[in-house]
Design an enzyme around this catalytic site. Sequence first.
Site, PDB file in Angstrom:
ATOM      1  N   ARG A 142     -10.483   3.108  11.953  1.00 14.58           N
ATOM      2  CA  ARG A 142     -11.749   2.928  11.238  1.00 14.58           C
ATOM      3  C   ARG A 142     -12.184   1.480  11.363  1.00 14.58           C
ATOM      4  NH1 ARG A 142     -10.804   3.244   5.645  1.00 14.58           N
ATOM      5  NH2 ARG A 142     -11.991   1.313   5.738  1.00 14.58           N
ATOM      6  N   GLY A 182      -6.943   5.523   5.412  1.00 15.91           N
ATOM      7  CA  GLY A 182      -6.571   6.499   4.387  1.00 15.91           C
ATOM      8  C   GLY A 182      -6.913   7.920   4.798  1.00 15.91           C
ATOM      9  N   TYR A 204     -10.302   2.992  -5.181  1.00 14.62           N
ATOM     10  CA  TYR A 204      -9.376   4.041  -5.616  1.00 14.62           C
ATOM     11  C   TYR A 204      -9.588   4.547  -7.039  1.00 14.62           C
ATOM     12  CZ  TYR A 204      -7.033   2.300  -1.459  1.00 14.62           C
ATOM     13  OH  TYR A 204      -6.763   1.910  -0.179  1.00 14.62           O
ATOM     14  N   ASP A 243     -14.610  -1.471   9.950  1.00 17.00           N
ATOM     15  CA  ASP A 243     -15.427  -1.870   8.799  1.00 17.00           C
ATOM     16  C   ASP A 243     -16.393  -2.973   9.212  1.00 17.00           C
ATOM     17  OD1 ASP A 243     -13.853  -0.163   7.320  1.00 17.00           O
ATOM     18  OD2 ASP A 243     -12.726  -1.737   6.280  1.00 17.00           O
ATOM     19  N   SER A 251      -6.487  -2.757   1.480  1.00 11.71           N
ATOM     20  CA  SER A 251      -6.866  -2.267   0.146  1.00 11.71           C
ATOM     21  C   SER A 251      -7.521  -3.335  -0.717  1.00 11.71           C
ATOM     22  CB  SER A 251      -5.657  -1.665  -0.596  1.00 11.71           C
ATOM     23  OG  SER A 251      -5.266  -0.470   0.015  1.00 11.71           O
ATOM     24  N   ASN A 261      -8.975  -0.793  10.816  1.00 14.92           N
ATOM     25  CA  ASN A 261      -7.787  -0.174  10.213  1.00 14.92           C
ATOM     26  C   ASN A 261      -7.232   0.817  11.225  1.00 14.92           C
ATOM     27  OD1 ASN A 261      -8.151  -1.067   7.224  1.00 14.92           O
ATOM     28  ND2 ASN A 261     -10.150  -0.330   7.894  1.00 14.92           N
ATOM     29  N   GLU A 271       0.813  -1.218   0.000  1.00 13.76           N
ATOM     30  CA  GLU A 271       0.000   0.000   0.000  1.00 13.76           C
ATOM     31  C   GLU A 271       0.853   1.277   0.000  1.00 13.76           C
ATOM     32  OE1 GLU A 271      -3.955  -0.563   2.321  1.00 13.76           O
ATOM     33  OE2 GLU A 271      -2.451  -1.736   3.374  1.00 13.76           O
ATOM     34  N   GLU A 302     -13.221  -5.818  10.068  1.00 18.57           N
ATOM     35  CA  GLU A 302     -11.829  -5.516  10.415  1.00 18.57           C
ATOM     36  C   GLU A 302     -11.702  -4.105  10.964  1.00 18.57           C
ATOM     37  OE1 GLU A 302      -9.015  -4.364   7.607  1.00 18.57           O
ATOM     38  OE2 GLU A 302     -10.444  -3.266   6.405  1.00 18.57           O
TER      39      GLU A 302
HETATM   40  N1  LIG Z   1     -17.531 -11.427   4.676  1.00 20.58           N
HETATM   41  C1  LIG Z   1     -17.700 -10.559   3.670  1.00 20.58           C
HETATM   42  N2  LIG Z   1     -18.841 -10.555   2.957  1.00 20.58           N
HETATM   43  C2  LIG Z   1     -19.029  -9.693   1.915  1.00 20.58           C
HETATM   44  N3  LIG Z   1     -18.089  -8.803   1.520  1.00 20.58           N
HETATM   45  C3  LIG Z   1     -16.923  -8.769   2.214  1.00 20.58           C
HETATM   46  C4  LIG Z   1     -16.670  -9.636   3.309  1.00 20.58           C
HETATM   47  N4  LIG Z   1     -15.423  -9.365   3.779  1.00 20.58           N
HETATM   48  C5  LIG Z   1     -14.941  -8.387   3.014  1.00 20.58           C
HETATM   49  N5  LIG Z   1     -15.822  -8.011   2.066  1.00 20.58           N
HETATM   50  C6  LIG Z   1     -15.634  -6.972   1.045  1.00 20.58           C
HETATM   51  O1  LIG Z   1     -14.241  -6.829   0.824  1.00 20.58           O
HETATM   52  C7  LIG Z   1     -13.806  -5.513   1.202  1.00 20.58           C
HETATM   53  C8  LIG Z   1     -12.434  -5.562   1.845  1.00 20.58           C
HETATM   54  O2  LIG Z   1     -12.489  -6.394   2.988  1.00 20.58           O
HETATM   55  P1  LIG Z   1     -11.823  -6.020   4.365  1.00 20.58           P
HETATM   56  O3  LIG Z   1     -11.938  -7.203   5.256  1.00 20.58           O
HETATM   57  O4  LIG Z   1     -12.403  -4.745   4.867  1.00 20.58           O
HETATM   58  O5  LIG Z   1     -10.278  -5.868   4.009  1.00 20.58           O
HETATM   59  P2  LIG Z   1      -9.327  -4.636   3.589  1.00 20.58           P
HETATM   60  O6  LIG Z   1      -8.304  -4.608   4.653  1.00 20.58           O
HETATM   61  O7  LIG Z   1      -8.726  -5.007   2.285  1.00 20.58           O
HETATM   62  O8  LIG Z   1     -10.185  -3.404   3.509  1.00 20.58           O
HETATM   63  C9  LIG Z   1     -14.880  -5.011   2.142  1.00 20.58           C
HETATM   64  O9  LIG Z   1     -14.877  -3.592   2.141  1.00 20.58           O
HETATM   65  C10 LIG Z   1     -16.142  -5.635   1.555  1.00 20.58           C
HETATM   66  O10 LIG Z   1     -16.625  -4.916   0.422  1.00 20.58           O
HETATM   67 MG   LIG Z   2     -11.575  -2.792   4.892  1.00 27.21          MG
END
Ligand SMILES: Nc1ncnc2c1ncn2[C@@H]1O[C@H](COP(=O)(O)OP(=O)(O)O)[C@@H](O)[C@H]1O
Ligand SMILES: [Mg+2]
Length: 334
Positions: free
Chosen positions: A260, A281, A221, A262, A155, A277, A27, A275
């Site tokens: 943040r 960003g 992005y 999620d 990302s 962060n 990243e 998760e």
């Molecule tokens: N269990 C899930 N079900 C549906 N979509 C998911 C799931 N986990 C992740 N995503 C999708 O993937 C994206 C990135 O996942 P995330 O775990 O937040 O990792 P990153 O650290 O890459 O942001 C999320 O913003 C969401 O759109």
């Molecule tokens: Mg995320």
Amino acid sequence: MPVTDAQITDARRFGKVAVLMGGQSAERDVSLNSGGAVLRALQALGVDAHGVDAGHDVLRVLEAGGYERVFIMLHGRGGEDGVIQGALDTLGLPYTGSGVLGSALSMDKLRTKRLWQAHGLPTPAFAELSAGADLAARVHGVGLPMILKPVHEGSSFGMTKVQDVSQLQAAWQAACAFDDTVLAEHWIDGAEYTMGVVGRQALPLIRIETPRTFYDFKAKYDADDTQYHCPCGLDAATEQTLQAMALQAFDVLGCTGWGRVDFMCDADGRPWLLEVNTVPGMTDHSLLPKAARQAGMDFNTLAWRILETSFARRDAHHRPGGGASPSPLYKVQC
Ligand SMILES: Nc1ncnc2c1ncn2[C@@H]1O[C@H](COP(=O)(O)OP(=O)(O)O)[C@@H](O)[C@H]1O
Ligand SMILES: [Mg+2]
């Protein structure tokens, strides 16, 4: 015990500040964008801030440069995972955001989920897929569809939605390109949210909408059809319940300062944490600055508020995760 943040009114109190950016992770480019934006904001407010590209000699550069404080704007491994935080602790240099423990745990999506589970916080069913595992057998309890992700990446790198077991091997390989450990997680169909934290303040939720399969790298992005809704459209009581859950999820991991969280809400209105962060960003288009704006905080003020978190007690980084008791059942209508 909540950490009280220092309120600084005179830019000179910060001393000479290094805005750490770049680094060696996947990243790097995102970090350079965010770091540049933070640097301009702090300088505009009269802070003696300087950009430092975090190469292998970063500790020598920080010491030789006479820096008094560090704004960590590094994403991913080496910068967001406790490594630089530990080195700065050793140098006695105060820095923004989470300490070693909160950073390391948040960077590890598997351990994050195990901790949340232990505290009764909702996170989708999952399995760890290490090398040599019988993939189909391992994901038995996860249920289709699912998403495969590298455990220590950001990302949306290396992530694939899997609809059928025949797609498992290719998805596993895509994740393995980034990490030795891969996480299979049950796919949540529903709305996606993120919540920023600054100090102890939970920012308004943002609802993210993309026509793509999920919020992948392109949607984050490149795409111009990703929509960010803030206000998020939920009623105030539901939003507050979700904010409390997200703040608890942040605390349980030992996170402090800013970050943040999620999460998603399924069709039944049940939230599922994904998760945290710890260095989100910070470009003009990033999520946390959008939410801060909705809360009446412009970008420069936000950068200042985050820099203030470097004054938090060092032992704040070692406090147990918010003393979180088993959570209420977070069942709300999203
Ligand atoms: N269990 C899930 N079900 C549906 N979509 C998911 C799931 N986990 C992740 N995503 C999708 O993937 C994206 C990135 O996942 P995330 O775990 O937040 O990792 P990153 O650290 O890459 O942001 C999320 O913003 C969401 O759109
Ligand atoms: Mg995320």
